[in-house]
Design a protein around this motif. Structure first.
Motif, short mmCIF file in Angstrom:
data_model
loop_
_atom_site.label_atom_id
_atom_site.label_comp_id
_atom_site.label_asym_id
_atom_site.label_seq_id
_atom_site.Cartn_x
_atom_site.Cartn_y
_atom_site.Cartn_z
N LEU A 82 -10.44 -3.99 0.38
CA LEU A 82 -11.15 -4.18 1.66
C LEU A 82 -10.22 -4.11 2.87
CD1 LEU A 82 -13.50 -7.13 0.58
CD2 LEU A 82 -14.06 -4.69 0.68
N ARG A 83 -8.95 -4.46 2.64
CA ARG A 83 -7.98 -4.50 3.75
C ARG A 83 -7.83 -3.14 4.43
NH1 ARG A 83 -4.40 -8.49 4.36
NH2 ARG A 83 -4.32 -9.08 2.16
N GLU B 268 -7.63 -6.54 -1.71
CA GLU B 268 -6.75 -5.52 -1.12
C GLU B 268 -7.50 -4.22 -0.82
OE1 GLU B 268 -3.97 -6.31 0.14
OE2 GLU B 268 -4.12 -8.32 -0.72
N LEU C 247 -20.41 -2.40 -0.69
CA LEU C 247 -19.83 -1.13 -0.22
C LEU C 247 -20.75 0.01 -0.66
CD1 LEU C 247 -16.09 -1.69 -1.22
CD2 LEU C 247 -16.99 -1.64 1.10
N ARG D 294 -0.89 11.82 0.19
CA ARG D 294 -1.61 12.95 0.78
C ARG D 294 -1.33 14.22 -0.01
NH1 ARG D 294 -0.98 13.59 6.90
NH2 ARG D 294 -3.19 14.10 6.57
N GLN E 221 0.85 -1.19 0.00
CA GLN E 221 0.00 0.00 0.00
C GLN E 221 0.87 1.23 0.00
OE1 GLN E 221 0.25 1.94 2.87
NE2 GLN E 221 1.45 0.44 3.97
N LEU F 195 1.90 9.29 7.29
CA LEU F 195 0.88 8.24 7.34
C LEU F 195 -0.50 8.85 7.54
CD1 LEU F 195 2.68 5.67 9.69
CD2 LEU F 195 2.46 5.56 7.20
N ILE F 196 -1.49 8.23 6.92
CA ILE F 196 -2.88 8.68 7.05
C ILE F 196 -3.48 8.11 8.34
CG2 ILE F 196 -5.19 8.52 6.01
CD1 ILE F 196 -3.72 8.41 3.26
N THR F 197 -4.24 8.94 9.04
CA THR F 197 -4.90 8.50 10.27
C THR F 197 -6.08 7.59 9.92
OG1 THR F 197 -4.33 10.67 11.16
CG2 THR F 197 -5.92 9.37 12.42
N LYS F 198 -6.29 6.57 10.72
CA LYS F 198 -7.45 5.68 10.49
C LYS F 198 -8.74 6.50 10.52
CE LYS F 198 -5.66 1.25 12.03
NZ LYS F 198 -5.58 0.30 13.14
N GLY F 199 -9.65 6.16 9.63
CA GLY F 199 -10.93 6.87 9.59
C GLY F 199 -10.85 8.22 8.90
N LEU G 20 -10.21 -0.67 4.75
CA LEU G 20 -11.46 -0.01 5.16
C LEU G 20 -11.35 0.73 6.50
CD1 LEU G 20 -14.26 -2.51 4.00
CD2 LEU G 20 -13.59 -0.33 2.96
N PRO G 21 -10.56 0.24 7.47
CA PRO G 21 -10.45 1.00 8.73
C PRO G 21 -9.92 2.43 8.51
CG PRO G 21 -9.58 -1.22 9.04
CD PRO G 21 -9.86 -1.06 7.56
N TYR G 22 -9.25 2.65 7.39
CA TYR G 22 -8.68 3.97 7.13
C TYR G 22 -9.69 4.91 6.46
CZ TYR G 22 -4.16 2.30 8.51
OH TYR G 22 -3.13 1.81 9.26
N LEU G 23 -10.76 4.34 5.88
CA LEU G 23 -11.69 5.15 5.09
C LEU G 23 -12.62 5.94 5.99
CD1 LEU G 23 -12.34 5.58 2.06
CD2 LEU G 23 -14.16 3.87 2.33
#
Lengths: 193, 533
Positions: free
Chosen positions: A81-82, A79, A119, A53, A49, A63-67, A84-87
């Motif tokens: 779907l892996r 990949e 989704l 930014r 990945q 690094l991007i923050t989760k969510g 999704l916690p970041y979206l």
């Protein structure tokens, strides 16, 4: 303007090329940019990945923050779907639906398709088929990028510029072919929205 | 001034070029590799005759750089954290010799072990060596520190350690370049015995290093890279080292309400920390790697101010930091996205399709079917992936070169035959001396050199062993009758199996060289050949 992008795929599928095209377009537009990549061991057929930014103000974290990711762009459906916690809520997933099965416990094809379909905000594209129809299977990553154009905060013209900057040294044919692939993905995305 | 889009590694390389470097010295190792690769692709480097040839290992790289410094020119060593272990003897002693031309050692640490065997924190090496450490928080600082580090080194007469971590090494951002500084002319040390570490001289040099400590502390206190940034909410003060500063600022959109001490130059800046302690009710320490600053602030009895960080569980004891972990330590709320669906499976790295190591392991596994399991000592490289299914072929991977020497020890203890699996580049890095040990006692081991003619795992850098393996083994003294060569191809499986079985049955030292080019470099070379046609 600020946009956080997770790029996902399997080592060797060309996500860094997608990152480089967006990066070139962003630099031409004088945006700030940070792009964290994966090198080394994990590249060998494993999941990879990149956190990309863009902003008109200075960016702190690599690094991007989760969510907090605005979009996930993936060249492989599992990949996508892996990460999704970041979206963020309401964020979009743009993914190729062609599966890359190199593990013994790869999910069932139909179940995976159904999960992608479920989704709420997604562009699911058969980028390999579109690239094949255009006569260059290797451009499927750029087709996926094309499908992400409506969500990038960059215009199709600006991304064409990115392609010219990146592929210019490889000749006009390569530039043309990639621009055609970009447009094909873009048209698909528009038809889906 | 020019603005370039560079990886942290590349920023260091460009900074060194603009800072008057005369020689880059390195052995490939993730995440440090791209520093040398950038130099190798630079027209400027080529035009100015700056050295950018890979060294055989980190120790030879470090020593070559000391040699260049002796002559008065500026040199840089680039290595991954565990590479500093290999170079440690030369590195520590170079702080006693002092420098003549500026000398920078860049150690790229890999917290979370993305591509490494451990996550040791190189700042401890710098502390141990009693030299200044620079820890950039972003790509611009990485450039600036490489450019200015040589001057710092010459001023304090010691090498400078620049410590980065994976995220900075492999993340790209815009970097503004500065003025170009010319290379130093040749000028030998004023004291011709400066680099002679006979005890009598070393004692004097060491005293000089000790006397210099106060000046280094003063430099840290006044460094432009260290800052005290005031904040209104003094319930907690925050110490942010290196890139953890970014994770902190990310959470507050650049406007942290608490006082912050940003640390990017060590020794730890005492003045800023004293102020933080006096003004705040508690302190949270954010640092990548081990709790160096945190431990120092806590002290042995931990009886002062409450110090939070990795030791009290505010942050995890292992692994790299990120904005989420920092938010959690500060009690900030983060709304994560949807959880990873159960349908998503792990996709670990694997050997490439068409890779010669695959055929090597298929043959070796079958050849070993007649023996008990658990006798294959492997090494560091792509072939370490042979530990995973479907091969499950190896039983160890410890450090560069350990395959051969561990096999010797195991055979000494009665595990006969023992097998060592090592790549060509790892063999010339640290395998040759071990092979000499095996020759001397004619150890009943099979050394299987899986020679793909490149340094594969790090992306296909030149291998110092290319075309030399058999001659090296002969030169070290291996009986030529037991140096066997095989071509690891599926269609030659039976032939290769027979060779391996014969050598496993032999009660002395054998070397089996499996030679086939790395599939990745083969594809690249083919493309390049097509282009030139």
């Amino acid at each position: 303007m600020k946009i956080d992008i997770i790029l996902a795929g399997v080592g060797g599928q060309g996500i860094l090329t997608i990152a480089a095209v967006i990066g070139m377009a962003a630099v031409d537009k004088n945006l700030y940019l940070k792009q964290a990549e994966v090198h080394g061991m994990s590249q060998r057929g494993g999941d990879v990945q990149s956190n990309l930014r863009l902003s008109d103000k200075p960016i702190y974290s690599d690094l991007i923050t989760k969510g907090c990711a605005d979009i996930i762009i993936s060249v492989e459906p599992m990949e996508a779907l892996r990460y999704l916690p970041y979206l963020k809520k309401g964020g979009y997933v743009i993914t190729n639906i062609v599966q890359f099965n190199n593990i013994v416990n790869y999910p069932n094809e139909d179940e995976l398709n159904a999960r992608i379909k479920a989704l709420p905000n997604r562009i699911a594209i058969n980028a390999d088929q579109i690239a094949k129809d255009l006569g260059n299977t290797r451009a499927s990553n750029i087709v996926v990028l094309g499908a992400a154009v409506p969500f990038l905060g960059l215009s199709i013209k600006e991304l064409e510029g990115g392609i010219k900057s990146l592929f210019g040294s490889k000749g006009d044919d390569v530039v043309e072919m990639n621009i055609t692939a970009l447009h094909a993905g873009y048209e698909f995305a528009k038809s889906e929205m | 001034m020019q603005k370039l889009l560079l990886l942290g590694d590349e920023a260091i390389s460009q900074g060194a070029i603009d800072g008057g470097i005369s020689g880059f010295y390195a052995y490939p190792g993730t995440p440090s590799t791209e520093i040398m690769e950038y130099a190798q692709h630079s027209k400027e480097v080529k035009a100015s005759g700056i050295n950018c040839v890979w060294s055989a290992n980190e120790k030879t790289a470090m020593e070559s750089a000391i040699g260049m410094s002796y002559v008065g020119k500026r040199a840089m060593v680039q290595l991954k954290h565990v590479g500093l272990n290999v170079a440690a003897d030369a590195f520590i002693n170079s702080t006693i010799t002092g420098v003549n031309g500026g000398l920078i050692v860049v150690a790229a640490d890999d917290p979370s072990m993305h591509s490494s065997q451990n996550e040791q924190d190189s700042r401890f090496y710098g502390d141990f060596a009693m030299i200044p450490i620079l820890e950039p928080s972003n790509q611009q600082e990485a450039y600036d520190m490489a450019q200015n580090g040589f001057e710092l080194s010459e001023k304090y007469n010691v090498p400078i350690l620049v410590r980065i971590t994976t995220r900075l090494a492999h993340s790209r951002a815009g970097v503004s370049t500065g003025n170009k500084i010319a290379q130093n002319p040749i000028s030998l040390p004023k004291d011709p015995r400066q680099f002679v570490l006979l005890p009598g001289i070393a004692r004097k040099n060491y005293k000089k290093l000790l006397e210099m400590q106060e000046a280094m502390q003063e430099a840290s206190n006044n460094s432009i890279y260290n800052k005290y940034i005031d904040g209104v909410d003094k319930s907690i003060g925050i110490v942010a080292c290196g890139i953890s500063y970014n994770y902190l600022m990310e959470n507050f959109d650049g406007k942290c309400p608490h006082p912050v001490v940003k640390i990017s130059q060590y020794p730890i800046p005492e003045n800023h920390l004293r102020k933080l302690r006096n003004e705040c009710q508690s302190i949270l320490v954010l640092e990548e790697g081990y709790p160096l600053v945190e431990k120092n602030l806590k002290g042995f009895f931990n009886e002062g101010l409450q110090i939070r960080g990795r030791l009290d569980g505010s942050l995890p004891r292992d692994g790299e930091l990120n904005p989420n972990l920092v938010a959690k330590a500060l009690g900030l709320e983060i709304i994560e996205g949807e959880a990873i669906p159960e349908i998503v499976k792990m996709r670990p790295p694997s050997l490439c399709m068409g890779c010669g190591h695959r055929d090597v392991y298929n043959a070796l596994n079958e050849a070993l079917e007649d023996y008990d399991i658990g006798r294959v000592f492997a090494d560091i490289g792509c072939y370490t992936l042979g530990a995973l299914p479907p091969f499950n072929a190896i039983n160890s991977c410890v450090d560069m070169g350990a395959s051969i020497t561990m096999a010797i020890g195991a055979s000494d203890a009665g595990l006969v035959p023992a097998v060592a699996v090592i790549g060509d580049s790892t063999f010339t890095h640290s395998g040759m001396t071990g092979l000499l040990d095996a020759v001397i006692k004619d150890a009943p081991i099979v050394v299987l050199i899986s020679d793909n003619s490149t340094t594969g795992m790090t992306g296909g850098q030149a291998s110092a062993a290319k075309g030399r393996i058999v001659d090296i083994c002969k030169g070290i003294g291996v009986n030529p009758a037991h140096i066997r060569i095989l071509n690891p191809l599926k269609r030659l499986h039976e032939e290769n199996l027979a060779i391996l079985k014969e050598e496993l049955a032999y009660k002395g030292l054998s070397v089996v060289v499996a030679q086939r080019e790395c599939i990745q470099t083969a594809i690249r070379n083919k493309k390049a050949a097509k282009k030139t046609k």
